[in-house]
Design an enzyme around this catalytic site. Structure first.
Site, short mmCIF file in Angstrom:
data_model
loop_
_atom_site.label_atom_id
_atom_site.label_comp_id
_atom_site.label_asym_id
_atom_site.label_seq_id
_atom_site.Cartn_x
_atom_site.Cartn_y
_atom_site.Cartn_z
N GLU A 54 103.28 52.73 63.45
CA GLU A 54 102.70 53.92 64.09
C GLU A 54 102.02 53.44 65.36
O GLU A 54 101.00 52.74 65.30
CB GLU A 54 101.70 54.60 63.15
CG GLU A 54 100.98 55.78 63.76
CD GLU A 54 99.88 56.33 62.86
OE1 GLU A 54 99.04 57.09 63.38
OE2 GLU A 54 99.86 55.99 61.66
N ASP A 65 89.74 60.03 66.51
CA ASP A 65 89.71 58.59 66.33
C ASP A 65 88.29 58.08 66.17
O ASP A 65 87.36 58.55 66.83
CB ASP A 65 90.36 57.88 67.52
CG ASP A 65 91.84 58.18 67.62
OD1 ASP A 65 92.47 58.35 66.56
OD2 ASP A 65 92.37 58.25 68.74
#
Length: 267
Positions: A54, A65
Site C-alpha cells: 500500500e 493520518d
C-alpha cells in the site's frame, strides 16, 4: 468497455487464506525520505514477507493520518514529491518484485489529475487499484466507472461507527477487500488492537463480505497473529514508517520480517 480481469489483490489474499494463513499488507509513503529510498524500502517489504503493498501519496491535508505518517509525508513533499512519482514508484517496484501495489490516496489529488487519466496511468504503471479513505461509494460514481473500465481494485473503508447500510455499500462496491478500520481516530501504532475490529469483521461477514482486512494500530507480530485469527489480512503502516525513519531500508526490512512471523496462523 468494462473489463472482467481478476483482482490481483483478491488472488493473493485467497491464496494466503487457502494456505491456512492470511495476508500481510504493508504501507509506506512514496517519496519518503526520498523517491529512490521509498522504492527500495517497498521492495524490501516484499522480500521480507509482505504480500501486498500500500503506497501512500503524500497530501497537504492528511486528516486521517497519525503523527508518524504525517511527518513522513510532509518530508516527502518538502523534498519535491509530485503525483507522477507514485506511478514511477509502482513501475520500478513491479519490475523488481511480484506483489500487487495499491495506492492509498485522498480523493482530491485524483480529481485534480483527472479520474480517467489517473486510472489509465495507474494501469500503465502496473498498479492494482486504489484505497480511498475519504471517498464513500455513493459519492464515487466517476471512480466506480473508471475502475470498471480498467479492472482496477477499489478499496473502501468500514469503521466501527458504520451503519449496516454503509457496510453493505462498502462491500458491494469494493474490489480487493474492505478496509476494516480497527479503531476510531487516526492511524498510529497502538499497544493493543481494539476489540472493535473483531466485531466489525463479524458484521461485515454477516453483510456478505468475502475479504476483510484490518488496519490502524497494528505494530507487532502478535497483533498480526491476532488479526489473522478472524480477518483475511493485517495492514501495517506507522510501525513500518517509523522503522524506515529511524533506521533506513535495513530497519524496515527487519520490521517486515518480524511482522511476517505473525502470519503463521491456522484458521
Amino acid at each position: 468497455m468494462t473489463t472482467t480481469s481478476t483482482s490481483q489483490v483478491e488472488q493473493v489474499i485467497s491464496a494466503r487464506r487457502d494456505a491456512g494463513s492470511g495476508a500481510l499488507i504493508g504501507y509506506l509513503p512514496v517519496g519518503f525520505p526520498d523517491l529512490q529510498t521509498s522504492i527500495d524500502a517497498a521492495v524490501a517489504l516484499v522480500e521480507n514477507g509482505v504480500d501486498i503493498l500500500e503506497l501512500g501519496l503524500p497530501y497537504s491535508d492528511p486528516v486521517m493520518d497519525g503523527p508518524v505518517i504525517q511527518a513522513a509525508t510532509l518530508k516527502a513533499r518538502e523534498n519535491g514529491f509530485r503525483l507522477r512519482d507514485g506511478f514511477t514508484a509502482i513501475r520500478e517496484i513491479r519490475a523488481r518484485v511480484n506483489a500487487p501495489v495499491l495506492i492509498m490516496t485522498y480523493w482530491n489529488p485524483v480529481l485534480q489529475y483527472g479520474v480517467e487519466r489517473f486510472a489509465d496511468a495507474l494501469v500503465e504503471a502496473g498498479g492494482a487499484g486504489l484505497i480511498t479513505p475519504d471517498l464513500i461509494p455513493d459519492e464515487g460514481a466517476d471512480w466506480l466507472a473508471a475502475s470498471e473500465r480498467t479492472g482496477l481494485d477499489r478499496v473502501f473503508l468500514a469503521a466501527p461507527s458504520s451503519t449496516d447500510v454503509r457496510l453493505r455499500q462498502a462491500i458491494e462496491h469494493s474490489r480487493g477487500f474492505v478496509y476494516t478500520v480497527s479503531t476510531m481516530g487516526v492511524t498510529g501504532a497502538r499497544i493493543d488492537v481494539d476489540a472493535a475490529a473483531k466485531t466489525l469483521v463479524r458484521r461485515l461477514r454477516e453483510q456478505g463480505a468475502e475479504y476483510a482486512c484490518v488496519g490502524l494500530g497494528i505494530s507487532t507480530a502478535e497483533h498480526v497473529s491476532q488479526i489473522l485469527s478472524y480477518a483475511d489480512g493485517a495492514i501495517v503502516g506507522s510501525a513500518l514508517v517509523r522503522a524506515l525513519a529511524e533506521g533506513g531500508v535495513s530497519a524496515v526490512a527487519d520490521a517486515a520480517a518480524s511482522l511476517a512471523e505473525g502470519t503463521a496462523v491456522q484458521k
